[in-house]
Design an enzyme around this catalytic site. Structure first.
Site, PDB file in Angstrom:
ATOM      1  N   ARG A  37       0.832  -1.208   0.000  1.00 20.24           N
ATOM      2  CA  ARG A  37       0.000   0.000   0.000  1.00 20.24           C
ATOM      3  C   ARG A  37       0.868   1.261   0.000  1.00 20.24           C
ATOM      4  NH1 ARG A  37      -5.337  -1.462   3.772  1.00 20.24           N
ATOM      5  NH2 ARG A  37      -6.531  -2.314   2.023  1.00 20.24           N
ATOM      6  N   LYS A 198     -12.672  -9.505   8.688  1.00 19.11           N
ATOM      7  CA  LYS A 198     -13.620  -8.390   8.846  1.00 19.11           C
ATOM      8  C   LYS A 198     -15.040  -8.846   8.520  1.00 19.11           C
ATOM      9  CE  LYS A 198     -10.518  -4.504   7.943  1.00 19.11           C
ATOM     10  NZ  LYS A 198     -10.115  -3.516   6.937  1.00 19.11           N
ATOM     11  N   GLY A 355      -5.717  -5.432   2.045  1.00 21.73           N
ATOM     12  CA  GLY A 355      -4.420  -5.189   2.678  1.00 21.73           C
ATOM     13  C   GLY A 355      -3.698  -6.482   3.019  1.00 21.73           C
ATOM     14  N   GLY A 378     -12.477  -4.231   1.139  1.00 21.85           N
ATOM     15  CA  GLY A 378     -13.898  -3.887   1.206  1.00 21.85           C
ATOM     16  C   GLY A 378     -14.318  -3.043   0.003  1.00 21.85           C
TER      17      GLY A 378
END
Ligand SMILES: Nc1ncnc2c1ncn2[C@@H]1O[C@H](COP(=O)(O)OP(=O)(O)OP(=O)(O)O)[C@@H](O)[C@H]1O
Ligand SMILES: O=C(O)[C@H](O)COP(=O)(O)O
Length: 399
Positions: A37, A198, A355, A378
């Site tokens: 990232r 998540k 990520g 997401g």
């Protein structure tokens, strides 16, 4: 693309440019374990700095719920950005107030400054007008280079674009172009793999995803919630029991839409969440009450790889197990390698995002062999669903 990009930004020497980046990188003991990232936002930062702008980076890290949390400080990340960009990165201990204002006032043209975690303030996630105004006070121009956070309508991802001239950064632009090229009109069968941790933020997305794909493979922590919803005892596994109803309605929707659901049939269990923990493979219906599932077993890997073999398009977010700790990386690595080999042979278009998912693909040594690796998790799933992304939409409105 119908938004303004850095090509439209001329004469920016001495201008204060607020750049939203996603520095929510995987870390262990305070060290960055996957820098993808960071590497992806370097071109935007460098370009702005070379044009003489004062580059002020805004980012979040973790989910601190609107209050400062020492472990979620961006300070160690500033050092990692500095190493990669090979230029001094200043740091301010708050993203608003005196600390930010003083640091911004001290910048020379071309300097880079990272402000502390925006989520240390409640106004960030609420997209609060006053908070957004205080953020905007430190900038003349706003650049959003955080595609992976564009599904959030937060002050730094959406609000600022209402107050300052707004532009897309190079990574934002590249991600949207690559996703459109790879998945704009996907060849069937389309198979999606969704795993990871998540669960509560991604489970709702699956309702629409099952309408778009031919098979949905559910792994990682996400699988436990679905298994528990079917009455299977998952012991001490990561599981969100209160989402059982949602999980059941997704299974019903999948049946209506003709989407095959692939859940684990066996799991690798352990009693400790640590590398090398004693482990064994058990049938998914025989998880001991004091154990947790940290990876899917060999039979499940075979079932997933069968679908990867049938797929013409594969989208993947979330690892199948706790891949950071050996040996619970086996399923993720095995499926990643199979997907990579089919991609290399030209039989599969494969896009993986997230990520930790990027980190997992790097760990499996396949990041360069998939069609595209997105930094977004997401946001990527929401894009797949065809949902509007607030951080992207507002940029379109500025053109
Ligand atoms: N069975 C499991 N039990 C506990 N943790 C798991 C399990 N399977 C996967 N995980 C964890 O899930 C985490 C990654 O999930 P996550 O949903 O954050 O994916 P991601 O690729 O980072 O997506 P995003 O970019 O949206 O955050 C990893 O840290 C991994 O250890
Ligand atoms: O890791 C991500 O997917 C992005 O940084 C967004 O993080 P969030 O899910 O905590 O909003």
């Amino acid at each position: 693309m119908t938004f303004k990009t850095l090509d439209d930004l001329t004469d920016i020497a001495s201008k204060r440019v607020l750049v939203r980046v996603d520095l929510n990188v995987p870390t262990k003991d305070g060290k960055v374990t996957d820098a993808t990232r960071i590497e992806r936002v370097v071109p935007t930062i460098r370009e702005l700095s070379e044009k003489g702008a004062k580059v002020i980076l805004l980012a979040h890290f973790g989910r601190p719920k609107g209050e400062p949390v020492a472990e979620m400080s961006l300070k160690p990340i500033a050092a990692a950005v500095e190493d990669i960009i090979d230029q001094r990165v200043h740091f301010a201990a708050d993203c608003i107030g005196d600390a930010a204002a003083t640091a911004v006032a001290g910048l020379e043209n071309g300097d880079i400054l990272l402000l502390e975690n925006t989520r240390f303030h409640k106004g960030e996630e609420k997209n609060d007008a006053d908070f957004t105004k205080t953020l905007a006070a430190n900038g003349d121009i706003y650049v959003n280079d955080a595609f992976s956070a564009a599904h959030r309508a937060h002050a730094s991802t959406e609000g600022l674009a209402h107050l300052l001239p707004a532009y897309a950064g190079r990574t934002m632009q590249a991600e949207l172009e690559a996703l459109e090229a790879g998945l704009g009109s996907p060849k069937r069968p389309v198979v999606a793999i969704v795993g990871g941790a998540k669960v509560s933020t991604k489970i709702d997305l699956l309702t629409n995803l099952v309408k778009k794909v031919d098979a949905l493979v559910i792994g990682g922590g996400m699988a436990n919630t679905f298994l528990a919803a079917q009455g299977i005892d998952v012991g001490k596994s990561l599981c969100e029991h209160d989402l059982a109803e949602t999980a059941r309605s997704i299974l019903t929707e999948a049946e209506t839409s003709g989407c095959a659901i692939v859940l684990p049939v066996d799991g690798v269990i352990a009693r400790e969440f640590k590398a090398g923990a004693a482990n064994e493979v058990v049938d998914i219906k025989a998880i001991p009450a004091d154990a947790m599932v940290l990876d899917v077993g060999a039979k499940s890997i075979a079932a997933v790889n069968d679908w990867v073999s049938k797929a013409e398009t594969l989208v993947w977010n979330g690892p199948l197990g706790a891949f950071e700790i050996a040996p619970f990386d086996k399923a993720t690595v095995a499926v990643a390698r199979h997907a990579a080999s089919r991609t290399k042979s030209g039989a599969l278009v494969s896009v993986a995002g997230g990520g930790d998912t990027v980190s997992a693909m790097n760990h499996a040594g396949v990041a360069d062999d998939l069609t595209y690796v997105s930094t977004a998790g997401g946001a990527f799933l929401e894009w797949m669903e065809g949902k509007p992304l607030p951080g992207v939409d507002i940029l379109h409105q500025q053109k």
